[in-house]
Design a protein around this motif. Structure first.
Motif, PDB file in Angstrom:
ATOM      1  N   LYS A  86       0.844  -1.188   0.000  1.00 38.62           N
ATOM      2  CA  LYS A  86       0.000   0.000   0.000  1.00 38.62           C
ATOM      3  C   LYS A  86       0.888   1.250   0.000  1.00 38.62           C
ATOM      4  O   LYS A  86       1.993   1.231   0.552  1.00 38.62           O
ATOM      5  N   PRO A  87       0.413   2.338  -0.594  1.00 39.94           N
ATOM      6  CA  PRO A  87       1.214   3.573  -0.575  1.00 39.94           C
ATOM      7  C   PRO A  87       1.427   4.051   0.861  1.00 39.94           C
ATOM      8  O   PRO A  87       0.512   4.005   1.692  1.00 39.94           O
ATOM      9  N   ARG A  88       2.642   4.484   1.158  1.00 45.74           N
ATOM     10  CA  ARG A  88       2.930   5.066   2.471  1.00 45.74           C
ATOM     11  C   ARG A  88       2.380   6.485   2.564  1.00 45.74           C
ATOM     12  O   ARG A  88       1.943   6.930   3.614  1.00 45.74           O
ATOM     13  N   TYR A  89       2.448   7.203   1.451  1.00 41.28           N
ATOM     14  CA  TYR A  89       1.926   8.569   1.390  1.00 41.28           C
ATOM     15  C   TYR A  89       1.834   8.986  -0.074  1.00 41.28           C
ATOM     16  O   TYR A  89       2.324   8.269  -0.969  1.00 41.28           O
ATOM     17  N   GLU A  90       1.206  10.112  -0.330  1.00 38.41           N
ATOM     18  CA  GLU A  90       1.112  10.674  -1.666  1.00 38.41           C
ATOM     19  C   GLU A  90       1.706  12.078  -1.671  1.00 38.41           C
ATOM     20  O   GLU A  90       1.548  12.829  -0.705  1.00 38.41           O
ATOM     21  N   VAL A  91       2.372  12.403  -2.763  1.00 39.65           N
ATOM     22  CA  VAL A  91       2.899  13.750  -2.952  1.00 39.65           C
ATOM     23  C   VAL A  91       2.078  14.406  -4.062  1.00 39.65           C
ATOM     24  O   VAL A  91       1.940  13.848  -5.154  1.00 39.65           O
ATOM     25  N   THR A  92       1.519  15.551  -3.769  1.00 36.47           N
ATOM     26  CA  THR A  92       0.671  16.272  -4.708  1.00 36.47           C
ATOM     27  C   THR A  92       1.164  17.704  -4.870  1.00 36.47           C
ATOM     28  O   THR A  92       2.086  18.146  -4.163  1.00 36.47           O
ATOM     29  N   ALA A  93       0.528  18.427  -5.765  1.00 35.00           N
ATOM     30  CA  ALA A  93       0.868  19.842  -5.938  1.00 35.00           C
ATOM     31  C   ALA A  93       0.619  20.611  -4.647  1.00 35.00           C
ATOM     32  O   ALA A  93       1.296  21.603  -4.361  1.00 35.00           O
ATOM     33  N   GLY A  94      -0.321  20.141  -3.831  1.00 34.73           N
ATOM     34  CA  GLY A  94      -0.656  20.839  -2.602  1.00 34.73           C
ATOM     35  C   GLY A  94       0.343  20.662  -1.479  1.00 34.73           C
ATOM     36  O   GLY A  94       0.512  21.558  -0.646  1.00 34.73           O
ATOM     37  N   ASN A  95       1.027  19.493  -1.439  1.00 34.97           N
ATOM     38  CA  ASN A  95       1.961  19.252  -0.325  1.00 34.97           C
ATOM     39  C   ASN A  95       3.396  19.041  -0.777  1.00 34.97           C
ATOM     40  O   ASN A  95       4.251  18.649   0.020  1.00 34.97           O
ATOM     41  N   MET A  96       3.697  19.293  -2.045  1.00 35.64           N
ATOM     42  CA  MET A  96       5.032  18.959  -2.548  1.00 35.64           C
ATOM     43  C   MET A  96       6.142  19.749  -1.858  1.00 35.64           C
ATOM     44  O   MET A  96       7.294  19.300  -1.825  1.00 35.64           O
ATOM     45  N   ALA A  97       5.839  20.897  -1.268  1.00 37.55           N
ATOM     46  CA  ALA A  97       6.870  21.659  -0.569  1.00 37.55           C
ATOM     47  C   ALA A  97       7.457  20.859   0.586  1.00 37.55           C
ATOM     48  O   ALA A  97       8.648  20.992   0.902  1.00 37.55           O
ATOM     49  N   MET A 111       4.071  18.548 -11.590  1.00 38.19           N
ATOM     50  CA  MET A 111       2.996  18.834 -10.633  1.00 38.19           C
ATOM     51  C   MET A 111       2.443  20.245 -10.823  1.00 38.19           C
ATOM     52  O   MET A 111       1.235  20.470 -10.695  1.00 38.19           O
ATOM     53  N   LYS A 112       3.312  21.180 -11.136  1.00 37.67           N
ATOM     54  CA  LYS A 112       2.849  22.545 -11.375  1.00 37.67           C
ATOM     55  C   LYS A 112       2.042  22.637 -12.665  1.00 37.67           C
ATOM     56  O   LYS A 112       1.055  23.386 -12.748  1.00 37.67           O
ATOM     57  N   ALA A 113       2.444  21.865 -13.671  1.00 36.79           N
ATOM     58  CA  ALA A 113       1.752  21.914 -14.955  1.00 36.79           C
ATOM     59  C   ALA A 113       0.405  21.197 -14.901  1.00 36.79           C
ATOM     60  O   ALA A 113      -0.557  21.630 -15.545  1.00 36.79           O
ATOM     61  N   TYR A 114       0.339  20.101 -14.120  1.00 41.22           N
ATOM     62  CA  TYR A 114      -0.873  19.283 -14.067  1.00 41.22           C
ATOM     63  C   TYR A 114      -1.265  19.023 -12.604  1.00 41.22           C
ATOM     64  O   TYR A 114      -1.281  17.888 -12.134  1.00 41.22           O
ATOM     65  N   PRO A 115      -1.594  20.087 -11.874  1.00 41.37           N
ATOM     66  CA  PRO A 115      -1.814  19.960 -10.422  1.00 41.37           C
ATOM     67  C   PRO A 115      -3.005  19.089 -10.041  1.00 41.37           C
ATOM     68  O   PRO A 115      -3.039  18.531  -8.940  1.00 41.37           O
ATOM     69  N   GLU A 116      -3.975  18.954 -10.908  1.00 44.41           N
ATOM     70  CA  GLU A 116      -5.168  18.188 -10.579  1.00 44.41           C
ATOM     71  C   GLU A 116      -4.995  16.689 -10.819  1.00 44.41           C
ATOM     72  O   GLU A 116      -5.744  15.885 -10.267  1.00 44.41           O
ATOM     73  N   THR A 117      -4.037  16.305 -11.654  1.00 43.97           N
ATOM     74  CA  THR A 117      -3.963  14.902 -12.076  1.00 43.97           C
ATOM     75  C   THR A 117      -2.632  14.210 -11.792  1.00 43.97           C
ATOM     76  O   THR A 117      -2.606  12.991 -11.619  1.00 43.97           O
ATOM     77  N   PHE A 118      -1.519  14.962 -11.746  1.00 45.04           N
ATOM     78  CA  PHE A 118      -0.218  14.305 -11.574  1.00 45.04           C
ATOM     79  C   PHE A 118       0.183  14.298 -10.107  1.00 45.04           C
ATOM     80  O   PHE A 118       0.284  15.346  -9.471  1.00 45.04           O
ATOM     81  N   ARG A 119       0.402  13.129  -9.572  1.00 41.78           N
ATOM     82  CA  ARG A 119       0.831  12.980  -8.183  1.00 41.78           C
ATOM     83  C   ARG A 119       1.647  11.703  -8.048  1.00 41.78           C
ATOM     84  O   ARG A 119       1.627  10.823  -8.921  1.00 41.78           O
ATOM     85  N   LEU A 120       2.370  11.594  -6.947  1.00 40.10           N
ATOM     86  CA  LEU A 120       3.222  10.435  -6.687  1.00 40.10           C
ATOM     87  C   LEU A 120       2.621   9.591  -5.578  1.00 40.10           C
ATOM     88  O   LEU A 120       2.409  10.076  -4.465  1.00 40.10           O
ATOM     89  N   ARG A 121       2.364   8.338  -5.860  1.00 40.73           N
ATOM     90  CA  ARG A 121       1.958   7.373  -4.846  1.00 40.73           C
ATOM     91  C   ARG A 121       3.233   6.656  -4.409  1.00 40.73           C
ATOM     92  O   ARG A 121       3.835   5.910  -5.186  1.00 40.73           O
ATOM     93  N   VAL A 122       3.672   6.907  -3.185  1.00 41.07           N
ATOM     94  CA  VAL A 122       4.981   6.444  -2.715  1.00 41.07           C
ATOM     95  C   VAL A 122       4.815   5.163  -1.898  1.00 41.07           C
ATOM     96  O   VAL A 122       4.168   5.154  -0.847  1.00 41.07           O
TER      97      VAL A 122
END
Length: 464
Positions: A86-97, A111-122
């Motif tokens: 299972k993913p430990r966490y997700e990185v999105t445009a909202g929390n990437m900092a 993430m900046k170009a596609y903030p609604e759809t591109f994210r990392l499932r870690v």
């Protein structure tokens, strides 16, 4: 726009290329005492054996050689060996900092170009890479004998393993050594596959299916540096579909020192075989919608002579790894291909240590990319991510390699590569296998170098 692009790219789809090559300087190899770290504090291939202090990167314990349940034999790489992860966490445009220290600049740009759809499932990090004993043994031998030559555009006294498992010397030398480790990394002896490549424009695409055959002369068991004859590998790619282009393709003899002796290449179609003299550097690949240059293929291939190279160090980074799900036959290409990037729900990212290498265009050289940053997996020496910059310093292309473990090889390689153009909002994917029966197959038998002769090729064209 999509149909116009298709008209331009389909006639040249034979230029789909998988390659390796060479590059580096004349410098002393490491001492025997230093080389003795291989297999001890270092893995047999030069990675740090221990995990990190936070426990988020585990200790390397030999890789993963246990074939998963449901694996049906050679070429069956659709099976996910970690279905319960299972993913430990997700990185999105909202929390990437919060995760900026472990994000490549290209990932941030996506993430900046596609903030609604591109994210990392870690997911949990799994250090799955391994290789046969003879590759480990050759790597130990190379450590104390290999050196860079011709200003970094060739390697001498190395064979059948990573030439520079322990990076040493100047920043430039370390950078070139790391690139050479990628170019000569373990990918089996003889590999075949059928796959599809597409250009995705506003969610629309059309597939081109290819058959690929590669003999890795570098990895020929029982050989020696003297046996190479300046050839790293032999590569043959043939179009299978669409029907009107079936039988066309390209044949490549990949040379070790491409400045001294450029790669030999032949294009073929309709019973004709002709030399292709300009297959290198930033020549565009039309079947990729011109989103991939020749030396983009395999994330990087060819000579290093047009760039100044700098080694940035070993860093912890989130990279695509163990991507079995996105290449699974449970999904169609429609499932996998989103509008501007692969389906984030199907991608797997892990935290790994990577060698970061920066290349800046020489003042006296020409190339589409004025700067490139490579993120190289420490365990397998595969380039996992690439950031590419234009002549204005803008990051406008981002490359991702979907690395995963191949149990028949054995070891880690990419099954799928994706090339994003941020300026146009389109992308190219090559290596799609979800709708095919298998992926790469690996064989020990080699039909002989005559199989890759342009004269032999002419006879084979009668099959189409």
């Amino acid at each position: 726009m999509y149909e116009t692009m298709q008209k331009k790219l389909i006639p040249a789809l034979c230029i789909s290329l998988l390659v390796l090559t060479s590059a580096s300087f004349t410098q002393a190899a490491v001492s025997q005492a230093e080389a003795n770290r291989l297999g001890n504090s270092l893995t047999p291939f030069g990675a740090v054996r221990s995990g990190n202090s936070a426990g988020t990167i585990p200790r390397w314990t030999g890789g993963d050689t246990t074939r998963p349940d449901g694996y049906e034999g050679t070429g069956d790489h659709h099976v996910n060996p970690y279905p319960d992860d299972k993913p430990r966490y997700e990185v999105t445009a909202g929390n990437m900092a919060e995760y900026r220290d472990v994000l490549a600049d290209g990932v941030v740009a996506m993430m900046k170009a596609y903030p609604e759809t591109f994210r990392l499932r870690v997911f949990p990090t799994r250090r799955t890479h391994t290789a046969p004993d003879h590759i480990a043994e050759n790597t130990r031998k190379n450590a104390v004998r290999a050196s860079l030559i011709d200003g970094g555009n060739g390697v001498q006294n190395a064979f059948g393993g990573h030439p520079f498992p322990i990076l040493h010397g100047t920043s430039e030398e370390k950078a070139m050594q790391a690139m050479w480790n990628h170019l000569t990394r373990w990918r089996g002896r003889w590999a075949e596959r059928e796959y599809t490549e597409v250009v995705v424009v506003n969610g629309q695409y059309r597939g081109v299916t290819m058959r690929q055959e590669v003999f890795f002369n570098w990895n020929m068991e029982g050989g020696s540096p003297e046996d190479l004859d300046n050839i790293v590998n032999y590569y043959l790619s043939t179009v299978i579909a669409p029907e009107q282009y079936a039988g066309g393709g390209i044949l490549v003899h990949e040379t070790l020192d491409q400045v001294k002796e450029p790669r030999k290449a032949w294009g073929f179609s309709a019973g004709e075989v002709r030399r292709a003299p300009s297959l290198g550097y930033d020549a565009p690949i039309a079947s990729a919608g011109n989103l991939r240059t020749v030396d983009d293929t395999d994330t990087f291939n060819g000579a290093l002579d047009r760039y100044n190279w700098e080694y940035k160090g070993l860093q912890e980074m989130l990279i695509p790894y163990n991507n079995f799900e996105i290449t699974s036959d449970k999904y169609t290409y429609d499932d996998v291909l989103d509008k501007q990037h692969l389906n984030s729900d199907l991608m797997r990212w892990e935290l790994h240590r990577v060698h970061v290498v920066e290349a800046n265009l020489r003042e006296d050289a020409r190339h589409l990319y004025h700067k490139r940053v490579f993120y190289i997996d420490e365990d397998s020496w595969n380039i996992a991510l690439v950031d590419q910059y234009d002549d204005q310093g803008n990051l406008y292309r981002v490359t991702m390699a979907m690395l995963k473990n191949f149990y028949d090889m054995p070891g880690v390689w990419a099954d799928l590569e994706v090339y994003h153009d941020l300026s146009k909002g389109i992308y190219h994917a090559t290596g799609l296998i979800n709708e095919s029966e298998g992926t790469r197959t690996f064989k020990n038998e080699f039909p002989g170098k005559r199989y890759f002769s342009p004269f032999t090729l002419r006879r084979r064209l009668s099959d189409y």
